[in-house]
Design a protein around this motif. Structure first.
Motif, short mmCIF file in Angstrom:
data_model
loop_
_atom_site.label_atom_id
_atom_site.label_comp_id
_atom_site.label_asym_id
_atom_site.label_seq_id
_atom_site.Cartn_x
_atom_site.Cartn_y
_atom_site.Cartn_z
N VAL A 44 59.78 62.89 -8.43
CA VAL A 44 60.09 64.17 -7.12
C VAL A 44 59.76 64.17 -6.06
O VAL A 44 58.13 64.18 -6.41
CB VAL A 44 60.42 65.07 -8.11
N ASN A 45 59.68 64.04 -4.48
CA ASN A 45 59.17 64.11 -3.49
C ASN A 45 58.59 65.32 -3.39
O ASN A 45 60.21 66.37 -3.11
CB ASN A 45 58.73 62.84 -2.93
N ILE A 46 57.71 66.60 -3.13
CA ILE A 46 57.73 67.23 -2.51
C ILE A 46 56.50 67.43 -1.68
O ILE A 46 54.68 66.88 -1.65
CB ILE A 46 56.72 68.05 -3.92
N MET A 47 56.65 67.95 -0.90
CA MET A 47 56.10 68.87 0.81
C MET A 47 55.51 69.39 0.26
O MET A 47 55.79 70.57 0.27
CB MET A 47 56.80 68.17 1.63
N VAL A 48 54.23 70.18 0.80
CA VAL A 48 52.58 70.77 0.89
C VAL A 48 51.97 71.78 2.06
O VAL A 48 52.24 70.64 2.63
CB VAL A 48 52.13 71.29 -0.50
N GLY A 49 52.83 73.10 2.23
CA GLY A 49 52.11 73.05 2.97
C GLY A 49 50.42 73.69 4.22
O GLY A 49 50.55 74.50 4.35
N GLY A 50 50.45 72.51 3.25
CA GLY A 50 48.93 72.96 3.34
C GLY A 50 47.43 72.37 2.20
O GLY A 50 47.83 73.86 1.43
N MET A 51 47.96 71.46 1.34
CA MET A 51 47.68 71.30 0.32
C MET A 51 46.55 72.14 0.01
O MET A 51 45.71 73.16 -1.06
CB MET A 51 47.62 69.94 -0.41
N SER A 52 45.61 71.53 0.61
CA SER A 52 44.00 72.39 0.72
C SER A 52 43.88 73.94 0.45
O SER A 52 42.67 74.58 0.47
CB SER A 52 42.99 71.55 1.70
N LYS A 53 45.58 74.72 1.07
CA LYS A 53 44.15 75.71 1.22
C LYS A 53 45.15 76.52 -0.38
O LYS A 53 45.39 75.66 -0.93
CB LYS A 53 45.92 76.69 1.92
N GLN A 54 43.64 77.85 -1.02
CA GLN A 54 43.51 77.92 -2.16
C GLN A 54 45.11 78.75 -2.26
O GLN A 54 45.83 78.51 -3.38
CB GLN A 54 42.77 79.32 -2.09
N ILE A 55 45.79 78.77 -1.55
CA ILE A 55 47.65 79.41 -2.02
C ILE A 55 48.50 78.71 -2.33
O ILE A 55 49.10 78.93 -3.15
CB ILE A 55 48.24 80.53 -0.38
N TYR A 56 47.88 77.01 -1.93
CA TYR A 56 49.31 75.77 -2.52
C TYR A 56 48.31 75.23 -3.77
O TYR A 56 48.63 74.67 -4.40
CB TYR A 56 49.10 75.09 -1.23
N LEU A 57 47.03 76.08 -4.52
CA LEU A 57 46.36 75.13 -5.33
C LEU A 57 47.06 74.80 -6.33
O LEU A 57 46.95 72.97 -6.74
CB LEU A 57 45.19 76.16 -5.73
N PRO A 58 48.25 75.29 -7.09
CA PRO A 58 49.27 75.07 -8.14
C PRO A 58 49.40 73.59 -8.09
O PRO A 58 49.59 72.91 -9.80
CB PRO A 58 50.03 75.96 -7.97
N TYR A 59 49.94 72.58 -6.87
CA TYR A 59 50.41 72.04 -6.74
C TYR A 59 49.42 70.88 -6.98
O TYR A 59 49.87 69.86 -8.13
CB TYR A 59 51.09 72.00 -5.13
N MET A 60 48.23 70.94 -6.46
CA MET A 60 46.77 69.60 -6.83
C MET A 60 46.38 69.84 -8.19
O MET A 60 46.20 69.12 -8.93
CB MET A 60 46.33 69.92 -5.74
N LEU A 61 46.26 71.65 -8.54
CA LEU A 61 45.59 71.27 -9.55
C LEU A 61 46.47 71.01 -11.18
O LEU A 61 46.11 70.99 -11.90
CB LEU A 61 46.14 72.82 -9.92
N ALA A 62 47.58 70.93 -10.45
CA ALA A 62 49.28 70.84 -11.92
C ALA A 62 48.73 69.22 -12.14
O ALA A 62 48.81 68.23 -12.79
CB ALA A 62 50.13 70.51 -11.44
N GLN A 63 48.57 68.63 -10.70
CA GLN A 63 47.81 66.87 -10.72
C GLN A 63 46.45 67.28 -11.28
O GLN A 63 47.09 66.33 -12.88
CB GLN A 63 48.33 66.53 -9.35
N GLN A 64 45.77 68.03 -11.25
CA GLN A 64 44.52 67.23 -11.88
C GLN A 64 44.39 67.67 -13.31
O GLN A 64 43.59 66.87 -13.91
CB GLN A 64 43.48 68.32 -10.85
N LEU A 65 45.19 68.37 -14.07
CA LEU A 65 45.06 68.82 -15.36
C LEU A 65 46.04 67.52 -15.81
O LEU A 65 46.21 67.13 -17.50
CB LEU A 65 45.69 69.95 -15.09
N GLY A 66 47.15 67.46 -15.31
CA GLY A 66 47.79 65.66 -15.45
C GLY A 66 48.98 66.44 -16.59
O GLY A 66 49.53 65.65 -17.09
#
Length: 353
Positions: A44-66
């Protein structure tokens, strides 16, 4: 011209600037933390409206947590600093989903298009209206916005929606202001320094950096439930994963796996401190403000994150009320809110350990 980014501010040059400003590199990242979903898992390809913003933190965090890999889905994350641009990429079929504000699904329905949020990640916007320090005592509320240059992420973004609403609510015609797309991070800060904007709407960690450097003061704070109700009149569901209805209907297995990962991530956030969360994030995410300040900001605004992923019952009506006040795509239209989101996948989410 309204909504056009100032070229002197938004030029994406050095790699460090790319990270801090939110200028989109369009780079993708896989289903991370070194772990990959099993062969044959959906991608699945997901585009995030500014990944470094804390309001979008779950997207990268889910990746970091595996969690993507554990849920059995390959996720490619793309960074796009403006939610409006991300939505256009969704409609063009360039991506499968958007990490952005739920209100876009309402605006899309008003335009005759069908998209829906499949998981609600933020209960409130987490946005802050900041004005330049030299304007303290002069700009006391949005009622003083007439003739002012107001910073937004970009035209058609949720910061654009919210800025127009707050202006209208205070009796000022948005047409008497100049809304300028200045992104976030370094570009937003540069706009304040250069007096290209008088006030602007942004999020953490940019807020902490502005305050740390005494470049601005907080005019309105929507990082708390009380602040959001005061500014917007009620609970305002913000960050979500939204997709076209046709995609959701035809890819239910992939959507369910995604939602499983995000529900697990939201629960993980609630069970950990800001410092523990910061430890999981890439260093680039807090390079501008410092890890300690990044963690402190997370602790202070953890309440913005939805603990269970379900759409707040009273939320969609607030979003509709805001958009109906000024947005020509929504104003006067008959909107069926039940078609702008679904709790089906969150309700069926299975735990990830």
């Amino acid at each position: 011209m309204l909504g056009k980014r100032l070229s002197a501010i938004t030029a994406c040059g050095a790699a460090a600037v790319l990270v801090l400003t939110g200028c989109s590199s369009k780079a993708t990242s896989g289903s991370g933390s070194g772990a990959k979903a099993a062969a044959g898992s959906p991608t699945v390809n997901i585009m995030v409206g500014g990944m470094s913003k804390q309001i979008y933190l779950p997207y990268m965090l889910a990746q970091q947590l595996g969690y993507y890999a554990k849920a059995g889905v390959n996720v490619k994350l793309q960074d796009e600093p403006a939610g409006g641009d991300a939505t256009q990429n969704l409609l063009a079929g360039q991506v499968d989903g958007v990490g952005g504000f739920y209100d876009h699904t309402i605006a899309l329905q008003g335009q005759g298009k069908s998209a829906e949020s499949v998981v609600s990640m933020l209960q409130i916007p987490g946005e802050v209206e900041i004005c330049r320090t030299d304007l303290k005592g002069t700009v006391k509320s949005p009622a003083d916005f007439k003739g002012r240059a107001l910073g937004i992420t970009d035209t058609g973004s949720s910061t654009d929606f919210l800025t127009q609403y707050l202006t209208t609510k205070s009796g000022v015609d948005p047409a008497t202001t100049t809304r300028r797309g200045v992104g976030a991070g370094t570009t937003f800060i540069a706009a304040l320094k250069q007096k290209a904007i008088d006030c602007g709407m942004t999020t953490e960690p940019t807020v902490s950096q502005v305050l740390k450097n005494n470049l601005g003061f907080i005019l309105l704070d929507m990082r708390t439930a009380d602040g959001s109700r005061q500014a917007l009149g009620g609970t305002y569901p913000a960050t979500s994963l939204y997709m076209t209805t046709s995609y959701v209907d035809s890819h239910k297995d992939a959507v369910q796996k995604l939602v499983n990962a995000y529900v697990a991530t939201l629960k993980w956030i609630q069970a950990h401190t800001g410092a523990e969360i910061a430890d999981k994030m890439p260093a680039d995410y807090y390079a501008g403000v410092g890890k300690d300040a990044y963690a402190k900001a997370l602790d202070s605004e953890k309440g913005i994150f939805n603990p269970n992923g379900l759409m707040p019952a009273d939320g969609p009506k607030t979003d509709l009320s805001v958009l109906s006040a000024f947005n020509p795509a929504v104003k006067g239209k008959s909107i069926d809110l039940s078609k702008t989101y679904t709790n089906e996948f969150v309700s069926a989410a299975t735990p990830i350990s």
